[in-house]
Design an enzyme around this catalytic site. Structure first.
Site, short mmCIF file in Angstrom:
data_model
loop_
_atom_site.label_atom_id
_atom_site.label_comp_id
_atom_site.label_asym_id
_atom_site.label_seq_id
_atom_site.Cartn_x
_atom_site.Cartn_y
_atom_site.Cartn_z
N PHE A 17 48.33 47.68 -39.31
CA PHE A 17 49.58 47.67 -40.06
C PHE A 17 50.19 49.07 -40.18
CE2 PHE A 17 51.10 47.87 -44.68
CZ PHE A 17 52.43 47.69 -44.32
N ALA A 79 41.59 54.34 -37.99
CA ALA A 79 40.69 53.22 -37.75
C ALA A 79 39.68 53.11 -38.88
CB ALA A 79 39.96 53.41 -36.42
N TYR A 147 33.53 50.45 -49.63
CA TYR A 147 34.73 51.01 -48.99
C TYR A 147 35.08 52.37 -49.58
CZ TYR A 147 39.65 51.33 -47.55
OH TYR A 147 40.86 51.74 -47.04
N LYS A 151 35.19 55.86 -47.46
CA LYS A 151 36.43 56.64 -47.31
C LYS A 151 36.25 58.05 -47.86
CE LYS A 151 39.49 55.31 -45.49
NZ LYS A 151 39.71 55.24 -44.02
N VAL A 191 48.37 42.16 -50.92
CA VAL A 191 48.82 41.14 -51.85
C VAL A 191 50.31 40.83 -51.68
CG1 VAL A 191 49.31 42.82 -53.68
CG2 VAL A 191 48.79 40.46 -54.29
N ARG A 274 38.75 38.75 -58.38
CA ARG A 274 38.00 38.95 -57.13
C ARG A 274 36.90 39.98 -57.33
NH1 ARG A 274 41.48 40.59 -52.22
NH2 ARG A 274 41.98 42.32 -53.61
#
Length: 323
Positions: A17, A79, A147, A151, A191, A274
């Site tokens: 994206f 990536a 994650y 990062k 979202v 979530r």
């Protein structure tokens, strides 16, 4: 300043994206772009029909990364496995987000002096649930997901290679990027795209939790511009920058705003929180990017949502019935 015209540029994750929007911006600037993407979440359809070189492969392939970096002057390293995939498979997160970043940096070090800048796309996920708002770059981090760990590890490797080996690195910390090009058919999309697709189908958006959690939603064109400035500005070297808007938005308010744009009159639905949605509030301070990069976002949330709905409507049969 590093010029982009006729500069050989590598974009890892360039079919994703943000990556594909970045590729378009670089091509408009006259850069000679190569895209490396394994198409795990990226899609060739996201990219322009021509004008760049595409290599299907992974940043986990050190030999391939080395060959591509050897013919590159500027690297945009976008990536990564996203937060959903990272939570489901922490080992894959480690191998791609940390190992892949190390491969890029080792390749740049091997070709010492060849690469003039590496821009690493990080995430405001590293801040977790902050003590103070808005969040500044030197505020404490709080790593609540695999994650976020990966990062920040990538960022730390970038800074370590800058200090230890003189590798010219810069990091940008994205905050909830949205906009045209975010495919709602992708199960890992954000979202905004998911809410729009539900509304096009005549269904109320489903909000996880009470909907009072907040985020700093950033339009993709603004994020891309900050990323380009991080690559070209001499003042960005060895630094990390928040890329957001400084505006805090409740998820309930986001859903209501999109319903208004689409013309949906129903009631927002709520469901369980979530597992990966464990940040209560987020809004970032962008003063450092304003001062150092001369960058400020130009797109309001209202404008960005209008543009995103229009783009998604063109590509959705259900959306065209709500035109």
């Amino acid at each position: 300043m590093i010029p982009l015209e006729n500069t050989r540029v590598l974009v890892t994750g360039g079919a994703g994206f943000v990556g594909s929007n970045l590729v378009r911006r670089l091509m408009r600037a006259g850069a000679k772009v190569t895209v490396l993407d394994d198409l795990f979440t990226g899609r060739l359809e996201n990219l322009p029909p021509s004008g760049y070189a595409f290599v299907k492969g992974s940043v986990c392939d050190a030999a391939l990364v080395g060959r591509l970096v050897g013919d590159t002057e500027v690297v945009f390293h976008a990536a990564a496995r996203n937060i959903v995939v990272s939570t489901q498979n922490p080992r894959e997160d480690f191998e791609t987000n940390i190992g892949g970043t190390l491969n890029v940096l080792l390749a740049v070090r091997e070709h010492e002096g060849r690469v003039r800048r590496v821009v690493y796309t990080s995430s405001t996920s590293i801040y977790g649930n902050p003590r103070h708002l808005p969040i500044s770059e030197d505020d404490p981090v709080s790593l609540l997901t695999p994650y976020a760990v990966s990062k920040l590890s990538g960022e730390n490797y970038c800074m370590a290679f800058y200090e230890s080996y003189g590798v010219p690195t810069t990091a940008v910390r994205y905050s909830n990027i949205y906009g045209p090009g975010q495919d709602p058919a992708n199960p890992y999309c954000g979202v905004v795209a998911k809410f729009i697709e539900s509304l096009f189908a005549g269904q109320a958006p489903v909000v996880h939790g009470d909907g009072n959690q907040t985020r700093d939603f950033t339009f993709v064109d603004d994020a891309v511009e900050a990323t380009v400035l991080a690559a070209t500005s001499d003042r960005a070297l060895g630094e990390s920058f928040n890329v957001g808007t400084g505006t805090e938005t409740r998820i309930n308010d986001l859903a209501a705003a999109l319903a208004g744009v689409v013309g949906f009159g129903g009631t927002i639905r709520h469901t369980d929180r979530r597992d990966v949605d464990n940040i209560r509030r987020r809004v970032v301070n962008i003063e450092k990017a304003r001062r150092a990069l001369r960058w400020l976002p130009e797109t309001t949330l209202e404008q960005g949502l209008q543009l995103t709905v229009a783009w998604q409507r063109e590509r959705s049969p259900a959306g065209r019935t709500h035109a």
